[in-house]
Design an enzyme around this catalytic site. Structure first.
Site, short mmCIF file in Angstrom:
data_model
loop_
_atom_site.label_atom_id
_atom_site.label_comp_id
_atom_site.label_asym_id
_atom_site.label_seq_id
_atom_site.Cartn_x
_atom_site.Cartn_y
_atom_site.Cartn_z
N ASN A 113 82.55 -27.84 42.87
CA ASN A 113 82.66 -29.17 43.48
C ASN A 113 81.32 -29.71 43.95
OD1 ASN A 113 82.27 -27.72 45.89
ND2 ASN A 113 83.47 -29.20 47.04
N GLY A 156 94.16 -33.87 54.51
CA GLY A 156 92.94 -33.29 53.94
C GLY A 156 91.64 -33.74 54.59
N LYS A 198 86.38 -30.61 38.07
CA LYS A 198 85.89 -29.41 38.77
C LYS A 198 85.87 -28.15 37.91
CE LYS A 198 87.02 -30.91 43.38
NZ LYS A 198 87.79 -30.75 44.60
N ASP A 243 84.69 -26.21 48.54
CA ASP A 243 86.09 -26.50 48.89
C ASP A 243 86.75 -25.29 49.55
OD1 ASP A 243 86.34 -29.12 48.04
OD2 ASP A 243 87.01 -28.60 46.02
#
Ligand code: NAP
Length: 298
Positions: free
Chosen positions: A88, A254, A67, A105
């Site tokens: 990302n 997540g 990233k 993100d």
């Protein structure tokens, strides 16, 4: 109909649910397309992107560990990607000749947070474990939400300088006076000062599910209301989250962040919003796929 060619680059990619997520989006929107996994080492990143540019890809997600490194390979960076210092999502334009780098993100992280936790952030001190691409997005989100203090616990001290530099720019952008500290991961002992802990390291991710970035003794020092958030979604409940749950602490995994960031990436590639009804359907499908995988792995 042209084939919408999408994919994800990273290493390892064994854990990723992104192909499943985007497969459901393509199907739900009746689009002819594909979303493939491209496992690339750091040495292969530049060459790999060049190849994709020529193969008619519309977009890529970027995951661990690329990233930050992928930023230098972009022709344009969104303001969020510049702030976080991480990309990302790549959008290929002009037949692959022009590459835009985005960071979804940050909003994915913010949208996945429990509302009460968000409300308390201006009085909270949050511990962030790790200093990679997702840590930068998490730090950006926390600063945007006017968090009082953030401590970033880092394995590699060399990362601290650029992270702190980024933090200053983010604070100025959002007019926030968040206090940012860094410290070596090994120097963490009592966590009593923190209102929440966010794991952005891959420690505990499938298949290494016995590992945890924090010990039981450390977790026992947290206040009873402190949130333990693990960016990992496979397994659904990491060792870190299981232990925190046993101690009666609130936990978040997540999955919601994955869904939100993925949908925003898809909207960038398609230049159209994804309907809420499809998001709800995708959430159900992914949760049940994860349950199935957890059961298979015992
Ligand atoms: P990354 O850029 O490679 O960063 C990982 C960070 O963790 C680095 O700071 C690294 O330390 C640290 N780290 C790695 N192994 C460690 C270990 N054994 N002990 C201590 N620290 C360690 O990766 P990333 O893209 O940020 O992804 C990290 C994790 O977040 C992955 O599990 C990924 O799946 C997850 N994630 C989830 C979502 C979601 O939507 N739910 C989104 C993004 C990421 P060094 O600095 O020393 O290398």
């Amino acid at each position: 109909m042209t084939l919408l060619k999408l994919g994800i680059i990273g290493a390892p990619l064994t854990h990723t649910l992104s192909p499943l997520l985007h497969g459901h989006l393509l199907q739900g929107l009746n689009l002819s397309g594909e979303y493939k996994k491209y496992e690339l080492s750091s040495d292969q990143l530049g060459k790999g992107l060049e190849t994709f540019s020529k193969q008619g890809l519309r977009g890529l997600n970027v995951t661990i560990p690329h990233k930050v490194a992928v930023m230098n390979l972009m022709d344009w960076l969104s303001p969020e990607a510049q702030l976080a210092g991480a990309v990302n999502t790549v959008v290929f334009e002009q037949d692959g000749a022009y590459k835009r780098g985005h960071n979804t993100d940050i909003q994915g992280f913010i949208q996945g947070l429990p509302p009460l936790f968000v409300e308390r952030l201006p009085e909270s001190h949050i511990l962030v474990l790790g200093a990679g691409g997702s840590a930068r997005a998490v730090m950006t989100g926390l600063i945007q939400l006017k968090t009082a203090g953030i401590t970033v616990a880092i394995r590699n001290p060399a990362r601290a300088i650029s992270l702190l530099g980024n933090a200053e720019t983010i604070k100025q952008t959002y007019k926030a006076d968040t206090r940012i500290l860094t410290l070596p991961l090994g120097a963490l002992s009592s966590l009593a000062d923190f209102n929440g802990v966010i794991n952005t390291t891959p420690v505990g991710m499938w298949p290494d599910i016995q590992q945890s970035p924090l010990s039981l003794a450390q977790l026992e020092t947290l206040r009873p209301e402190a949130l333990v958030y693990d960016l990992i979604y496979r397994p659904t409940e990491t060792d870190l989250l299981q232990t925190a749950k046993r101690l009666g602490l609130p936990t978040v995994n997540g999955l919601e962040m994955l869904i939100r960031q993925g949908i925003t990436s898809f909207e960038l590639w398609q230049e159209k919003p994804v309907p809420d009804t499809l998001m709800a359907q995708v959430r159900r499908e992914l949760a049940s796929a994860l349950e199935e995988r957890n059961a298979q792995q015992g």
